[in-house]
Design a protein around this motif. Structure first.
Motif, PDB file in Angstrom:
ATOM      1  N   LEU A   4     -47.926  38.146   5.633  1.00 28.87           N
ATOM      2  CA  LEU A   4     -47.711  37.800   4.231  1.00 28.87           C
ATOM      3  C   LEU A   4     -47.911  36.300   4.063  1.00 28.87           C
ATOM      4  N   ARG A   5     -48.562  35.922   2.994  1.00 26.47           N
ATOM      5  CA  ARG A   5     -48.882  34.525   2.738  1.00 26.47           C
ATOM      6  C   ARG A   5     -47.886  33.918   1.746  1.00 26.47           C
ATOM      7  N   THR A   6     -47.593  32.655   1.939  1.00 27.65           N
ATOM      8  CA  THR A   6     -46.725  31.951   1.006  1.00 27.65           C
ATOM      9  C   THR A   6     -47.501  31.636  -0.265  1.00 27.65           C
ATOM     10  N   PRO A   7     -46.815  31.328  -1.367  1.00 25.02           N
ATOM     11  CA  PRO A   7     -47.534  30.902  -2.578  1.00 25.02           C
ATOM     12  C   PRO A   7     -48.463  29.723  -2.316  1.00 25.02           C
ATOM     13  N   ALA A   8     -48.044  28.794  -1.475  1.00 25.34           N
ATOM     14  CA  ALA A   8     -48.901  27.648  -1.162  1.00 25.34           C
ATOM     15  C   ALA A   8     -50.162  28.089  -0.411  1.00 25.34           C
ATOM     16  N   GLY A 195     -47.700  55.024   2.515  1.00 24.43           N
ATOM     17  CA  GLY A 195     -48.324  53.878   3.154  1.00 24.43           C
ATOM     18  C   GLY A 195     -47.497  52.616   3.086  1.00 24.43           C
ATOM     19  N   PHE A 196     -48.123  51.509   3.508  1.00 26.34           N
ATOM     20  CA  PHE A 196     -47.450  50.225   3.608  1.00 26.34           C
ATOM     21  C   PHE A 196     -47.027  49.739   2.218  1.00 26.34           C
ATOM     22  N   PRO A 197     -45.808  49.213   2.094  1.00 29.12           N
ATOM     23  CA  PRO A 197     -45.365  48.694   0.797  1.00 29.12           C
ATOM     24  C   PRO A 197     -46.087  47.401   0.427  1.00 29.12           C
ATOM     25  N   LEU A 198     -46.428  47.266  -0.832  1.00 26.33           N
ATOM     26  CA  LEU A 198     -47.113  46.071  -1.324  1.00 26.33           C
ATOM     27  C   LEU A 198     -46.061  45.007  -1.645  1.00 26.33           C
ATOM     28  N   ARG A 199     -46.110  43.928  -0.894  1.00 23.23           N
ATOM     29  CA  ARG A 199     -45.122  42.861  -1.025  1.00 23.23           C
ATOM     30  C   ARG A 199     -45.797  41.566  -1.465  1.00 23.23           C
ATOM     31  N   PRO A 200     -45.068  40.699  -2.141  1.00 20.24           N
ATOM     32  CA  PRO A 200     -45.652  39.399  -2.501  1.00 20.24           C
ATOM     33  C   PRO A 200     -46.176  38.676  -1.265  1.00 20.24           C
ATOM     34  N   GLY A 201     -47.370  38.143  -1.369  1.00 20.56           N
ATOM     35  CA  GLY A 201     -47.982  37.436  -0.250  1.00 20.56           C
ATOM     36  C   GLY A 201     -48.991  38.252   0.527  1.00 20.56           C
ATOM     37  N   LEU A 202     -49.060  39.558   0.257  1.00 21.56           N
ATOM     38  CA  LEU A 202     -50.070  40.386   0.923  1.00 21.56           C
ATOM     39  C   LEU A 202     -51.426  40.121   0.278  1.00 21.56           C
ATOM     40  N   VAL A 203     -52.424  39.819   1.093  1.00 24.30           N
ATOM     41  CA  VAL A 203     -53.786  39.577   0.606  1.00 24.30           C
ATOM     42  C   VAL A 203     -54.692  40.645   1.199  1.00 24.30           C
ATOM     43  N   ILE A 204     -55.377  41.372   0.331  1.00 22.12           N
ATOM     44  CA  ILE A 204     -56.214  42.492   0.762  1.00 22.12           C
ATOM     45  C   ILE A 204     -57.535  42.500   0.000  1.00 22.12           C
ATOM     46  N   ALA A 205     -58.524  43.146   0.589  1.00 22.37           N
ATOM     47  CA  ALA A 205     -59.766  43.459  -0.110  1.00 22.37           C
ATOM     48  C   ALA A 205     -59.688  44.902  -0.571  1.00 22.37           C
ATOM     49  N   VAL A 206     -59.884  45.114  -1.858  1.00 21.26           N
ATOM     50  CA  VAL A 206     -59.972  46.460  -2.430  1.00 21.26           C
ATOM     51  C   VAL A 206     -61.456  46.771  -2.554  1.00 21.26           C
ATOM     52  N   MET A 237     -68.352  48.079  -4.660  1.00 22.60           N
ATOM     53  CA  MET A 237     -67.692  46.983  -5.367  1.00 22.60           C
ATOM     54  C   MET A 237     -66.476  46.539  -4.553  1.00 22.60           C
ATOM     55  N   GLU A 238     -66.196  45.225  -4.555  1.00 19.23           N
ATOM     56  CA  GLU A 238     -65.079  44.726  -3.755  1.00 19.23           C
ATOM     57  C   GLU A 238     -64.578  43.405  -4.317  1.00 19.23           C
ATOM     58  N   HIS A 239     -63.255  43.249  -4.297  1.00 15.91           N
ATOM     59  CA  HIS A 239     -62.625  41.965  -4.581  1.00 15.91           C
ATOM     60  C   HIS A 239     -61.516  41.708  -3.573  1.00 15.91           C
ATOM     61  N   THR A 240     -61.304  40.438  -3.247  1.00 14.94           N
ATOM     62  CA  THR A 240     -60.135  40.010  -2.492  1.00 14.94           C
ATOM     63  C   THR A 240     -59.035  39.662  -3.474  1.00 14.94           C
ATOM     64  N   ILE A 241     -57.862  40.261  -3.276  1.00 21.94           N
ATOM     65  CA  ILE A 241     -56.751  40.041  -4.204  1.00 21.94           C
ATOM     66  C   ILE A 241     -55.491  39.641  -3.438  1.00 21.94           C
ATOM     67  N   ALA A 242     -54.603  38.940  -4.136  1.00 23.98           N
ATOM     68  CA  ALA A 242     -53.298  38.580  -3.590  1.00 23.98           C
ATOM     69  C   ALA A 242     -52.217  39.269  -4.416  1.00 23.98           C
ATOM     70  N   ILE A 243     -51.274  39.894  -3.740  1.00 21.28           N
ATOM     71  CA  ILE A 243     -50.146  40.543  -4.411  1.00 21.28           C
ATOM     72  C   ILE A 243     -49.086  39.483  -4.718  1.00 21.28           C
ATOM     73  N   THR A 244     -48.633  39.424  -5.966  1.00 19.63           N
ATOM     74  CA  THR A 244     -47.578  38.494  -6.350  1.00 19.63           C
ATOM     75  C   THR A 244     -46.587  39.216  -7.252  1.00 19.63           C
ATOM     76  N   ASP A 245     -45.445  38.589  -7.459  1.00 20.70           N
ATOM     77  CA  ASP A 245     -44.438  39.168  -8.359  1.00 20.70           C
ATOM     78  C   ASP A 245     -44.945  39.240  -9.790  1.00 20.70           C
TER      79      ASP A 245
END
Length: 255
Positions: A4-8, A195-206, A237-245
């Protein structure tokens, strides 16, 4: 391992996403009748050098690849849908072209793909691209804190099946960070709530991709390009996204 990635850190990932979007926008505009796939790869290569970025593809050699990829761009034409190795081919009127591109900028990777039609459109190709794009949008909208990876997968598959397309789950979305491919795997078909829970800081390609009349693929003689078993066309089609609150951030959004 899932990180998981920090906001920074997510802020630090934005330049890579913007650059990937910039390259795909440029290549989509350059892709015209008569343009060689190797020319598109050369443009991408020069843009990488000018930016001081690092290709995620050129030395990439996973178990399913016959050799290091050797190019900086995937160019999949017509019945090719994934991992298209650029070769000496000039685009023709009506070709369906998928471009997939990933690089690291300052150590952070972003990955994105787009499908376009070169020249005159076939209605079947436009529908395939539009459905794949709608599936990507649905997957991103489902990527909210408290949901599961299966919710993304179910949202993608609902769009595809409603349009009459079958789904191959051999390849799909994935974690993105310091490397191009990481955990979790994000399949294009699955059950909501699993599946895996989506938490803030998770960065994935959809990453939805569909073929017009099959879900079976085979590997071309080049050892990389994946083609439909029946010769039907594909879109990706693909994008990299970051999960946030505050909802998903599309790091590779184009224009």
């Amino acid at each position: 391992m899932i990180e998981l990635r920090t906001p920074a850190e997510i802020e630090e990932m934005r330049p890579a996403g913007r650059f990937v979007a910039e390259v795909l926008t440029r290549l989509s505009a350059e892709a015209a009748v008569g343009v060689n796939l190797l020319e598109l790869d050369a443009i991408a290569h020069q843009m990488i050098r000018d930016r001081g970025a690092v290709s995620s593809y050129i030395d990439y050699h996973p178990s399913f690849g016959a050799s290091p990829f050797g190019k900086v761009l995937c160019t999949s034409v017509n019945d090719a849908v994934l991992h298209g190795l650029p070769f000496d081919y000039r685009l023709r009127d009506g070709d369906l072209l998928s471009l997939d591109f990933a690089v690291a900028v300052d150590g952070w990777v972003s990955d994105s793909a787009v499908s376009i039609i070169v020249g005159r459109e076939r209605p079947e190709d436009r529908r395939l691209i539009d459905v794949t794009s709608a599936a990507l949008d649905a997957g991103i909208q489902a990527a909210t804190t408290g949901s599961k990876v299966g919710d993304i997968s179910a949202a993608i598959s609902a769009v595809a099946t409603a349009a009459g397309y079958s789904i191959n789950t051999d390849f799909g979305g994935h974690g993105v960070g310091r490397t191009m491919h990481g955990d979790p795997h994000v399949p294009n078909d699955g059950r909501a709530g699993r599946g895996f829970p989506l938490r803030p800081g998770l960065v994935i390609a959809v990453e939805p991709w569909f073929l017009e009349t099959t879900d079976e693929i085979y590997t071309d003689r080049d050892g990389w390009t994946l083609r439909s078993a029946d010769g039907s066309r594909g879109a990706h089609m693909e994008h990299t996204i970051a999960i946030t609150d505050d909802g998903p951030i599309v790091l590779t959004a184009r224009g």
